[in-house]
Design a protein around this motif. Structure first.
Motif, PDB file in Angstrom:
ATOM      1  N   GLY A  54      -2.965  -8.239   1.300  1.00  0.00           N
ATOM      2  CA  GLY A  54      -2.233  -7.039   0.937  1.00  0.00           C
ATOM      3  C   GLY A  54      -0.987  -6.785   1.758  1.00  0.00           C
ATOM      4  O   GLY A  54      -0.417  -5.684   1.703  1.00  0.00           O
ATOM      5  N   LEU A  55      -0.532  -7.769   2.514  1.00  0.00           N
ATOM      6  CA  LEU A  55       0.651  -7.597   3.345  1.00  0.00           C
ATOM      7  C   LEU A  55       1.917  -7.838   2.525  1.00  0.00           C
ATOM      8  O   LEU A  55       1.891  -8.513   1.494  1.00  0.00           O
ATOM      9  N   ARG A  56       3.008  -7.290   2.987  1.00  0.00           N
ATOM     10  CA  ARG A  56       4.307  -7.487   2.331  1.00  0.00           C
ATOM     11  C   ARG A  56       5.045  -8.600   3.067  1.00  0.00           C
ATOM     12  O   ARG A  56       5.318  -8.486   4.272  1.00  0.00           O
ATOM     13  N   VAL A  57       5.350  -9.660   2.363  1.00  0.00           N
ATOM     14  CA  VAL A  57       5.982 -10.842   2.953  1.00  0.00           C
ATOM     15  C   VAL A  57       7.482 -10.794   2.723  1.00  0.00           C
ATOM     16  O   VAL A  57       7.942 -10.588   1.594  1.00  0.00           O
ATOM     17  N   VAL A  58       8.253 -10.977   3.795  1.00  0.00           N
ATOM     18  CA  VAL A  58       9.707 -11.008   3.730  1.00  0.00           C
ATOM     19  C   VAL A  58      10.191 -12.351   4.263  1.00  0.00           C
ATOM     20  O   VAL A  58       9.857 -12.731   5.394  1.00  0.00           O
ATOM     21  N   GLY A  59      10.957 -13.065   3.451  1.00  0.00           N
ATOM     22  CA  GLY A  59      11.472 -14.363   3.874  1.00  0.00           C
ATOM     23  C   GLY A  59      12.657 -14.231   4.814  1.00  0.00           C
ATOM     24  O   GLY A  59      13.524 -13.383   4.606  1.00  0.00           O
ATOM     25  N   VAL A  60      12.679 -15.069   5.844  1.00  0.00           N
ATOM     26  CA  VAL A  60      13.781 -15.106   6.810  1.00  0.00           C
ATOM     27  C   VAL A  60      14.375 -16.511   6.777  1.00  0.00           C
ATOM     28  O   VAL A  60      13.636 -17.494   6.889  1.00  0.00           O
ATOM     29  N   ALA A  74      -4.488 -12.090   9.258  1.00  0.00           N
ATOM     30  CA  ALA A  74      -3.946 -11.125   8.304  1.00  0.00           C
ATOM     31  C   ALA A  74      -4.938 -10.000   8.032  1.00  0.00           C
ATOM     32  O   ALA A  74      -4.555  -8.825   7.947  1.00  0.00           O
ATOM     33  N   SER A  75      -6.215 -10.334   7.905  1.00  0.00           N
ATOM     34  CA  SER A  75      -7.229  -9.327   7.581  1.00  0.00           C
ATOM     35  C   SER A  75      -7.683  -8.544   8.806  1.00  0.00           C
ATOM     36  O   SER A  75      -8.027  -7.359   8.700  1.00  0.00           O
ATOM     37  N   ALA A  76      -7.696  -9.206   9.965  1.00  0.00           N
ATOM     38  CA  ALA A  76      -8.237  -8.562  11.162  1.00  0.00           C
ATOM     39  C   ALA A  76      -7.219  -7.679  11.876  1.00  0.00           C
ATOM     40  O   ALA A  76      -7.588  -6.639  12.445  1.00  0.00           O
ATOM     41  N   LEU A  77      -5.946  -8.055  11.862  1.00  0.00           N
ATOM     42  CA  LEU A  77      -4.948  -7.391  12.704  1.00  0.00           C
ATOM     43  C   LEU A  77      -4.080  -6.378  11.979  1.00  0.00           C
ATOM     44  O   LEU A  77      -3.555  -5.456  12.612  1.00  0.00           O
ATOM     45  N   PHE A  78      -3.901  -6.549  10.659  1.00  0.00           N
ATOM     46  CA  PHE A  78      -2.891  -5.759   9.968  1.00  0.00           C
ATOM     47  C   PHE A  78      -3.498  -4.902   8.872  1.00  0.00           C
ATOM     48  O   PHE A  78      -4.626  -5.122   8.416  1.00  0.00           O
ATOM     49  N   GLN A  79      -2.710  -3.939   8.428  1.00  0.00           N
ATOM     50  CA  GLN A  79      -3.101  -3.059   7.339  1.00  0.00           C
ATOM     51  C   GLN A  79      -2.334  -3.429   6.078  1.00  0.00           C
ATOM     52  O   GLN A  79      -1.203  -3.917   6.151  1.00  0.00           O
ATOM     53  N   PRO A  80      -2.932  -3.208   4.905  1.00  0.00           N
ATOM     54  CA  PRO A  80      -2.203  -3.465   3.658  1.00  0.00           C
ATOM     55  C   PRO A  80      -0.862  -2.741   3.645  1.00  0.00           C
ATOM     56  O   PRO A  80      -0.763  -1.577   4.024  1.00  0.00           O
ATOM     57  N   GLY A  81       0.169  -3.459   3.246  1.00  0.00           N
ATOM     58  CA  GLY A  81       1.519  -2.899   3.224  1.00  0.00           C
ATOM     59  C   GLY A  81       2.342  -3.234   4.449  1.00  0.00           C
ATOM     60  O   GLY A  81       3.567  -3.054   4.436  1.00  0.00           O
ATOM     61  N   ASP A  82       1.705  -3.713   5.526  1.00  0.00           N
ATOM     62  CA  ASP A  82       2.459  -4.126   6.708  1.00  0.00           C
ATOM     63  C   ASP A  82       3.390  -5.287   6.355  1.00  0.00           C
ATOM     64  O   ASP A  82       3.061  -6.134   5.512  1.00  0.00           O
ATOM     65  N   VAL A  83       4.529  -5.340   7.033  1.00  0.00           N
ATOM     66  CA  VAL A  83       5.515  -6.377   6.767  1.00  0.00           C
ATOM     67  C   VAL A  83       5.309  -7.562   7.708  1.00  0.00           C
ATOM     68  O   VAL A  83       5.184  -7.393   8.931  1.00  0.00           O
ATOM     69  N   VAL A  84       5.250  -8.748   7.135  1.00  0.00           N
ATOM     70  CA  VAL A  84       5.185  -9.995   7.898  1.00  0.00           C
ATOM     71  C   VAL A  84       6.379 -10.850   7.492  1.00  0.00           C
ATOM     72  O   VAL A  84       6.616 -11.070   6.293  1.00  0.00           O
ATOM     73  N   ALA A  85       7.146 -11.308   8.464  1.00  0.00           N
ATOM     74  CA  ALA A  85       8.291 -12.172   8.198  1.00  0.00           C
ATOM     75  C   ALA A  85       7.851 -13.633   8.242  1.00  0.00           C
ATOM     76  O   ALA A  85       7.068 -14.022   9.120  1.00  0.00           O
ATOM     77  N   VAL A  86       8.334 -14.409   7.294  1.00  0.00           N
ATOM     78  CA  VAL A  86       7.996 -15.836   7.230  1.00  0.00           C
ATOM     79  C   VAL A  86       9.273 -16.653   7.097  1.00  0.00           C
ATOM     80  O   VAL A  86      10.298 -16.155   6.639  1.00  0.00           O
ATOM     81  N   GLU A  87       9.203 -17.911   7.501  1.00  0.00           N
ATOM     82  CA  GLU A  87      10.344 -18.808   7.345  1.00  0.00           C
ATOM     83  C   GLU A  87      10.605 -19.066   5.860  1.00  0.00           C
ATOM     84  O   GLU A  87       9.668 -19.184   5.058  1.00  0.00           O
TER      85      GLU A  87
END
Length: 469
Positions: free
Chosen positions: A222-228, A194-207
């Protein structure tokens, strides 16, 4: 029905025989039977005020039951006022029992001592199944290795080779050891990604529901988590939001619902990842523990160009090692190593050394065979008892937990509370949602206890899960 003549020491030094009758075939849990017997003994004068009761451990040994049974009975009687504990001295019958009819079979949740509760929750390994001689051998051999003079950010070379061999033997993934990075476990690896690859505000989808520690690691970066949502075929690929930078999932054994991702969904997920340029983070937390068929192929084997594979020793061995692994495309691995250099972080080599020795001796393979056999038998015990009672269950024949779906949040909370009142801690589905829960149920783990404890708890589980209202 068998009668067990327990012995209770009295203040005056006289032992009093307690005719405690426990019937394993009865529909009443053993803890309730024991509490009833001790209560009746106090009410009829067989036990008198000031009589000292044996410890929960000693009484469990005499009756041939688990300590969970005796602890739950004592907690019930303490809540009713029939017995009281004196610090450093023991447990005694009170002089004056409370008036009115006692409420039998319940333990107030707030009064229960956590040390005396049996935790049947998912995510706990069968650490007691590790052969002690093998454990000692691994630590002794690891201690013979000279101290390191250099920091190996990627992990010990021998550890990475051992993981590559492990993945080939037990997960069917053929990779070079150079493709493996050591980690401190799954959550730590997610935090690094999360810290190495993405920028704050990027969207990550999770189960949804899913592993909330991973969710918190994403949020902390600082990522934005969206449930799927997930169903019986795994994560619903069509519901992944456009613009997502990554999708975190557990395809071999979805956590916590226990389903496996279908082949159709796997192909669809990989094709969409390639088309839209997002990463798939594959959490294979217990992929080695499958009983019905051979372990399922990894997404990392299907699409190594877009999949980051995560594994851990905490579910197949013990969290004591604090060791895991990450297999990723070259660019991702290099970025993680750069992050480690920049922050001065690295996984501890101590647990890696123990794993190396455990694997090289063959003890790891033998342990995994024992775990699979033991977990399969425990699952059969639970499935048989719950199925006979007409209780619905979901999840594949794998891993170390199963799920009983329920109708509502109130239903879930009530059954969790009822189980705790009988000395058992269970896990509810509601807490596994990052957003508002849309499904409810009870997740029952069966690895973090002894076989006898699980056997004794089955009756309580059936009673709790079939209780109306």
């Amino acid at each position: 029905m068998a009668t067990y003549p327990a012995r209770s020491g009295v203040n005056a030094g006289v032992d009093t025989a307690l005719p405690v009758a426990l019937d394993r075939r009865a529909g009443v849990p053993l803890a309730v039977q024991l509490a009833d017997a001790l209560r009746d003994a106090a009410a009829t004068g067989h036990l008198r005020g000031g009589d000292r009761l044996p410890s929960t451990r000693a009484l469990a040994g005499r009756l041939g039951v688990s300590r969970t049974v005796t602890s739950a009975a004592y907690e019930q009687l303490h809540a009713e006022g029939w017995i009281a504990g004196k610090h450093g001295s023991g447990t005694y019958v009170t002089t004056t029992p409370p008036t009115g009819a006692p409420q039998r079979g319940t333990v107030p949740e707030d009064d229960a001592d956590g040390d005396d509760l049996l935790a049947l929750v998912p995510g706990v390994p069968w650490a007691d199944g590790i052969e002690r001689a093998a454990w000692r051998r691994a630590w002794r051999a690891a201690a013979d290795t000279p101290p390191s003079q250099q920091t190996e950010r990627a992990g010990l070379t021998a550890y990475r080779a051992a993981i590559a061999e492990h993945l080939l033997r037990h997960r069917g993934l053929m990779i070079a050891s150079a493709s493996v990075l050591a980690t401190a476990g799954t959550t730590s690896a997610v935090a690094e990604l999360a810290s190495a690859l993405f920028q704050p505000g990027d969207v990550v989808a999770v189960e949804e529901p899913g592993y909330q520690r991973a969710v918190q690691a994403f949020l902390a970066a600082g990522l934005r988590v969206v449930g799927v949502p997930v169903d019986t075929d795994g994560v619903v690929v069509d519901a992944i939001p456009a613009g997502a930078k990554a999708v975190y999932c557990s395809p071999a054994h979805q956590y916590p619902m226990g389903s496996r991702m279908s082949a159709t969904r796997r192909v669809a997920l990989v094709e969409r990842a390639r088309a839209e340029g997002f990463l798939v983070i594959e959490d294979d937390y217990d992929g080695e523990l499958r009983f019905d068929v051979a372990p399922l192929p990894l997404l990392a084997g299907l699409a190594p160009d877009v999949v980051v594979h995560l594994g851990t020793t905490s579910k197949i061995l013990t969290p004591t090692l604090g060791a895991g692994w990450l297999v990723a495309p070259r660019g991702v691995a290099d970025t993680v190593l750069t992050y480690r250099d920049r922050t001065g972080t690295r996984p501890s080599p101590a647990g890696q050394r123990v794993f190396i020795e455990f694997a090289h001796s063959g003890d790891l393979g033998r342990h995994l065979r024992r775990v699979r056999r033991e977990m399969s038998e425990r699952r059969q015990l639970l499935v048989g008892a719950l199925g006979e009672a007409g209780i619905e269950m979901v999840g594949d024949d794998a891993g170390a937990h199963l799920v009983v779906p329920l109708r509502s949040a109130d239903d879930e909370r009530a059954r969790l509370r009822a189980a705790r009142q009988h000395g058992i801690v269970l896990d509810g589905l509601a807490r596994h949602f990052a957003d508002k829960p849309t499904a409810y149920g009870i997740a029952i783990g069966y690895a973090g206890c002894s076989r006898n404890e699980l056997h004794d708890a089955v009756g309580v589980l059936v009673q709790v899960l079939t209780r109306q209202g």
